[in-house]
Motif scaffolding. Structure first.
Motif, PDB file in Angstrom:
ATOM      1  N   ASP A  11       1.350  -1.612   0.347  1.00  0.00           N
ATOM      2  CA  ASP A  11      -0.178   0.090   0.261  1.00  0.00           C
ATOM      3  C   ASP A  11       1.014   1.701  -0.024  1.00  0.00           C
ATOM      4  N   GLU A  12       1.866   1.495   0.869  1.00  0.00           N
ATOM      5  CA  GLU A  12       3.154   2.211   0.249  1.00  0.00           C
ATOM      6  C   GLU A  12       3.107   2.620  -0.597  1.00  0.00           C
ATOM      7  N   ALA A  13       3.983   1.390  -1.358  1.00  0.00           N
ATOM      8  CA  ALA A  13       4.010   2.215  -2.491  1.00  0.00           C
ATOM      9  C   ALA A  13       3.555   2.468  -3.767  1.00  0.00           C
ATOM     10  N   GLN A  14       1.994   1.601  -3.346  1.00  0.00           N
ATOM     11  CA  GLN A  14       0.751   2.108  -4.530  1.00  0.00           C
ATOM     12  C   GLN A  14       0.429   3.522  -3.609  1.00  0.00           C
ATOM     13  N   THR A  15       0.935   4.389  -2.400  1.00  0.00           N
ATOM     14  CA  THR A  15       0.738   5.732  -2.263  1.00  0.00           C
ATOM     15  C   THR A  15       2.062   6.678  -2.986  1.00  0.00           C
ATOM     16  N   PHE A  16       3.360   6.305  -3.084  1.00  0.00           N
ATOM     17  CA  PHE A  16       4.290   7.144  -3.254  1.00  0.00           C
ATOM     18  C   PHE A  16       3.649   6.853  -5.087  1.00  0.00           C
ATOM     19  N   ALA A  17       3.275   5.555  -5.843  1.00  0.00           N
ATOM     20  CA  ALA A  17       3.485   5.576  -7.270  1.00  0.00           C
ATOM     21  C   ALA A  17       2.178   7.480  -7.792  1.00  0.00           C
ATOM     22  N   GLU A  18       1.101   7.045  -6.865  1.00  0.00           N
ATOM     23  CA  GLU A  18      -0.269   8.001  -7.312  1.00  0.00           C
ATOM     24  C   GLU A  18       0.654   9.650  -6.626  1.00  0.00           C
ATOM     25  N   LYS A  19       0.853   9.775  -5.777  1.00  0.00           N
ATOM     26  CA  LYS A  19       2.280  11.116  -5.122  1.00  0.00           C
ATOM     27  C   LYS A  19       3.052  11.447  -6.670  1.00  0.00           C
ATOM     28  N   VAL A  20       3.802  10.401  -7.287  1.00  0.00           N
ATOM     29  CA  VAL A  20       4.915  11.593  -8.132  1.00  0.00           C
ATOM     30  C   VAL A  20       4.498  11.049  -9.704  1.00  0.00           C
ATOM     31  N   GLY A  21       2.771  10.851  -9.801  1.00  0.00           N
ATOM     32  CA  GLY A  21       2.449  10.855 -11.177  1.00  0.00           C
ATOM     33  C   GLY A  21       2.816   9.417 -11.781  1.00  0.00           C
ATOM     34  N   PHE A  22       2.975   9.023 -11.227  1.00  0.00           N
ATOM     35  CA  PHE A  22       2.502   7.092 -12.446  1.00  0.00           C
ATOM     36  C   PHE A  22       1.734   6.978 -12.324  1.00  0.00           C
ATOM     37  N   PRO A  23       1.624   6.261 -13.534  1.00  0.00           N
ATOM     38  CA  PRO A  23       2.304   5.721 -14.428  1.00  0.00           C
ATOM     39  C   PRO A  23       2.379   6.227 -15.280  1.00  0.00           C
ATOM     40  N   GLU A  24       2.191   7.653 -15.698  1.00  0.00           N
ATOM     41  CA  GLU A  24       2.522   8.631 -16.471  1.00  0.00           C
ATOM     42  C   GLU A  24       4.209   9.198 -16.366  1.00  0.00           C
ATOM     43  N   HIS A  25       4.310   8.740 -15.096  1.00  0.00           N
ATOM     44  CA  HIS A  25       5.907   8.739 -14.900  1.00  0.00           C
ATOM     45  C   HIS A  25       6.600   7.680 -14.527  1.00  0.00           C
ATOM     46  N   GLY A  26       7.689   7.340 -14.874  1.00  0.00           N
ATOM     47  CA  GLY A  26       8.199   5.639 -14.462  1.00  0.00           C
ATOM     48  C   GLY A  26       8.804   6.412 -13.460  1.00  0.00           C
ATOM     49  N   LEU A  27       8.785   4.413 -12.766  1.00  0.00           N
ATOM     50  CA  LEU A  27       9.520   4.488 -11.476  1.00  0.00           C
ATOM     51  C   LEU A  27      10.703   3.539 -11.468  1.00  0.00           C
ATOM     52  N   VAL A  28      11.609   3.663 -10.689  1.00  0.00           N
ATOM     53  CA  VAL A  28      12.944   2.757 -10.529  1.00  0.00           C
ATOM     54  C   VAL A  28      12.765   2.003  -8.764  1.00  0.00           C
TER      55      VAL A  28
ATOM     56  N   THR B  14      11.695   8.173  -8.785  1.00  0.00           N
ATOM     57  CA  THR B  14      11.225   8.603  -9.610  1.00  0.00           C
ATOM     58  C   THR B  14      11.950   8.318 -10.753  1.00  0.00           C
ATOM     59  N   ASP B  15      11.926   7.599 -11.569  1.00  0.00           N
ATOM     60  CA  ASP B  15      13.218   7.564 -12.936  1.00  0.00           C
ATOM     61  C   ASP B  15      12.513   9.239 -13.685  1.00  0.00           C
ATOM     62  N   MET B  16      13.921   9.999 -14.050  1.00  0.00           N
ATOM     63  CA  MET B  16      14.178  10.538 -14.099  1.00  0.00           C
ATOM     64  C   MET B  16      14.236  11.073 -15.243  1.00  0.00           C
ATOM     65  N   ARG B  17      14.611   9.999 -16.175  1.00  0.00           N
ATOM     66  CA  ARG B  17      14.933   9.788 -18.091  1.00  0.00           C
ATOM     67  C   ARG B  17      13.922  11.045 -18.220  1.00  0.00           C
ATOM     68  N   ALA B  18      13.980  11.530 -19.338  1.00  0.00           N
ATOM     69  CA  ALA B  18      13.115  12.209 -19.894  1.00  0.00           C
ATOM     70  C   ALA B  18      11.958  11.994 -20.301  1.00  0.00           C
ATOM     71  N   MET B  19      12.171  10.705 -21.506  1.00  0.00           N
ATOM     72  CA  MET B  19      11.005   9.560 -21.689  1.00  0.00           C
ATOM     73  C   MET B  19      10.241   8.425 -20.842  1.00  0.00           C
ATOM     74  N   TYR B  20      10.675   9.217 -19.245  1.00  0.00           N
ATOM     75  CA  TYR B  20       9.675   8.244 -18.508  1.00  0.00           C
ATOM     76  C   TYR B  20       9.183   9.787 -17.571  1.00  0.00           C
ATOM     77  N   ASN B  21       9.627  10.690 -17.811  1.00  0.00           N
ATOM     78  CA  ASN B  21       9.556  12.087 -16.849  1.00  0.00           C
ATOM     79  C   ASN B  21       9.085  13.282 -17.953  1.00  0.00           C
ATOM     80  N   PRO B  22       7.215  13.337 -18.250  1.00  0.00           N
ATOM     81  CA  PRO B  22       6.563  13.989 -19.274  1.00  0.00           C
ATOM     82  C   PRO B  22       6.864  15.162 -18.123  1.00  0.00           C
ATOM     83  N   THR B  23       7.067  15.738 -16.968  1.00  0.00           N
ATOM     84  CA  THR B  23       7.349  17.034 -16.317  1.00  0.00           C
ATOM     85  C   THR B  23       8.463  17.535 -16.280  1.00  0.00           C
TER      86      THR B  23
END
Ligand SMILES: [Zn+2]
Ligand SMILES: [Zn+2]
Length: 283
Positions: free
Chosen positions: A134-151, A190-199
């Motif tokens: 659940d913690e992973a889910q909360t983090f993912a939502e906070k950082v804009g997943f799945p439009e933004h990728g994760l590491v 957060t995956d900061m590579r440009a193609m995984y990070n529209p922001t």
């Protein structure tokens, strides 16, 4: 001597394998008439990556310069572009994360270097160690997943991520479950590579617009582009007592080519500083 440097109908190669051309190419084509392509065989990861498998050499600008020089050396082209980002606490608002982006242009025809920059607190840059799905889910939502990728890593100090560019919710849950079963926790970032990070791509766009401004900001003496502020002098007088304060009194523009200087007084649009900033009136 007058240099009028045009990029119209020229071709530049952008040193990237992370699809930064999506945002850089349309701006430079629209504003300067410069066509931007990506080299077919360019491994930008050898200069360091955000997912940390390869240490980053030198500073942001130096890395961008190395990438652009590599493109000029390896490809049959006269103009190279490179873009670099760095993430961390904001320099003046350290409680906020920020993204500092730089877009570098190297023009071999004129031995010209120009740098566009943008700094933005609009970033999802974050890391978290989780011990429950659940913690992973909360983090993912906070950082804009799945439009933004994760590491996903076993531990923050572990340089080799187990998974990167994760954008599939099922894969995220599987990866987290695997690590939780193995070791009781997982580190998400957060995956900061440009193609995984529209922001991040948007901030790269702002840095590209700043590069366009630099191209247009030409020396009044010789027309060389990149006529920019090299120094700011403090000494703005206090509104009450007239003593100099740390406020900016003037800034100095200098030409990279002919060294012509222009002094701009009161660059912040005010001729006196607030007495609260004065060490005599408000010691
Ligand atoms: Zn004063
Ligand atoms: Zn000049």
């Amino acid at each position: 001597m007058s240099h009028f440097i045009s990029f119209n109908q020229q071709v530049a190669l952008l040193a990237t394998m992370h699809q930064k051309e999506q945002v850089i190419a349309p701006i430079l084509h629209r504003e300067l008439g410069l066509t931007v392509h990506v080299p077919t065989q360019f491994n930008s990861d050898r200069f360091g990556t955000f997912t940390r498998e390869i240490p980053r050499p030198g500073q942001q600008l130096e890395t961008a310069r190395l990438k652009a020089q590599a493109v000029l050396a390896e490809e049959d082209v006269m103009i190279a572009l490179a873009s670099e980002g760095s993430f961390g606490p904001h320099p003046s608002l350290p409680w906020l994360a920020c993204d500092r982006e730089l877009v570098f242009l190297l023009d071999h025809r004129h031995q010209l270097e120009l740098v566009g920059q943008a700094i933005s607190t609009d970033t999802n840059y974050a890391q978290q160690r989780v011990t429950h799905p659940d913690e992973a889910q909360t983090f993912a939502e906070k950082v804009g997943f799945p439009e933004h990728g994760l590491v996903i890593r076993p531990a923050p100090e572990q340089n080799d991520p187990l998974w990167k560019g994760v954008t599939d919710p099922d894969q995220l849950q599987d990866c987290v479950q695997t690590l939780l079963q193995q070791q009781g926790s997982a580190c998400l970032e957060t995956d900061m590579r440009a193609m995984y990070n529209p922001t991040r791509l948007q901030v790269i766009g702002k840095a590209t617009e700043d590069l366009v401004r630099k191209v247009r900001q030409t020396c009044p003496n010789c027309n060389w582009p990149g006529f920019d502020v090299v120094r700011r002098n403090a000494g703005l007088p206090c509104e009450w007592c007239g003593q100099p304060t740390l406020g900016v009194l003037q800034q100095i523009y200098r030409c990279q080519s002919c060294s012509h200087e222009v002094i701009e007084k009161y660059p912040e649009g005010r001729e006196t500083n607030d007495p609260s900033q004065c060490s005599y009136c408000n010691p």
